[in-house]
Design a protein around this motif. Structure first.
Motif, short mmCIF file in Angstrom:
data_model
loop_
_atom_site.label_atom_id
_atom_site.label_comp_id
_atom_site.label_asym_id
_atom_site.label_seq_id
_atom_site.Cartn_x
_atom_site.Cartn_y
_atom_site.Cartn_z
N ARG A 76 3.79 -1.53 2.35
CA ARG A 76 3.00 -0.55 1.59
C ARG A 76 1.63 -1.14 1.27
NH1 ARG A 76 5.81 4.41 1.68
NH2 ARG A 76 8.04 3.90 1.70
N ARG A 135 4.01 3.79 6.84
CA ARG A 135 4.31 3.43 5.45
C ARG A 135 3.09 2.96 4.66
NH1 ARG A 135 8.68 2.29 8.54
NH2 ARG A 135 10.73 2.84 7.70
N ASP A 181 -0.65 2.34 3.07
CA ASP A 181 -1.77 3.19 2.66
C ASP A 181 -2.91 3.07 3.66
OD1 ASP A 181 -0.36 3.88 0.37
OD2 ASP A 181 -1.28 2.31 -0.83
#
Length: 244
Positions: free
Chosen positions: A57, A77, A79
């Motif tokens: 993440r 997954r 950002d």
């Protein structure tokens, strides 16, 4: 390690871009028959499951991103992914692969990984697959220093690489001598290149990383692969100015 050798290594991966995935999908010269191929794909599934458990993440840095075989999992997954490679040909394939999955936030960087410096303390995770074995011994410490500088506080590293396994190779490739840092590679058109290729024993690699200030969990998938999850051993010595 001389600059000529590293230049030849980059030339090899540029020339190999269009056929690189044959190795991963066991096509052409890499098809080792049903039993070996089944074992390969079972171990690939183990690697993919390990990445899923890690749950990448936030801001992710992928070094030697290649044709996107791992970028495609990261973009699902993270950002944002910063994907770095020295070969523009593989970056183009990578970009096409991720774009086919739909909108994704990826920044592509064409750079020599032996010279490039990342933004400091910017990334929650750094990933490199089948790259550490191409880093010469005399650049091992500086490479890991670069990786460490990229991590935000609490950041982690996931790396994946090859074990010394003859069935991993093309049928017309030979295994180098034990302890050798160099390997001969051949393309489909017959051109040959000499590249850096180091096969690590887990205990030796763990000790090398510990000496550089890294804690590392190393795992062995069986015949073909090893992977590790590494974190700086002393977070208190790191800058606290990075992302939280």
């Amino acid at each position: 390690m001389g600059s000529e050798t590293l230049a030849q290594q980059l030339d090899y991966y540029r020339a190999r871009a269009g056929e690189y995935d044959d190795w991963w999908i066991r096509a052409g010269r890499f098809d080792r028959g049903p039993e070996a191929n089944a074992a390969w794909f079972a171990e690939v599934a183990t690697l993919e499951a390990a990445l899923e458990r890690l749950d990448p993440r936030g801001e992710v840095l992928e070094l030697a991103c290649g044709t996107g075989l791992w970028t495609r999992h990261l973009v699902a997954r993270a950002d944002h992914v910063t994907a770095v490679d020295g070969a523009p040909e593989v970056l183009e394939i990578n970009r096409s692969r991720t774009e086919a999955l739909g909108p994704a936030t990826v920044t592509y960087v064409e750079a020599d990984l032996f010279d490039w410096q990342p933004p400091r303390h910017a990334f929650d995770l750094c990933v490199f697959a089948f790259w550490l074995s191409h880093v010469p011994d005399d650049r091992f410490a500086s490479f890991w220093a670069m990786v460490g500088s990229a991590l935000a506080p609490g950041g982690r590293v996931l790396f994946i690489d090859s074990k010394r396994a003859s069935r991993s190779k093309a049928r017309d490739h030979t295994m180098p001598a034990e302890g050798s840092e160099m390997e001969q590679r051949r393309l489909d058109d017959g051109r040959e290149f000499e590249i850096v290729k180091r096969y690590y024993e887990p205990a030796t690699l763990r000790a090398q990383l510990a000496a550089l200030g890294w804690d590392c969990e190393l795992h062995d998938t069986g015949e073909f692969f090893l992977y590790g999850i590494a974190t700086p051993a002393d977070e208190s010595s790191r800058s606290v100015t990075g992302r939280r």
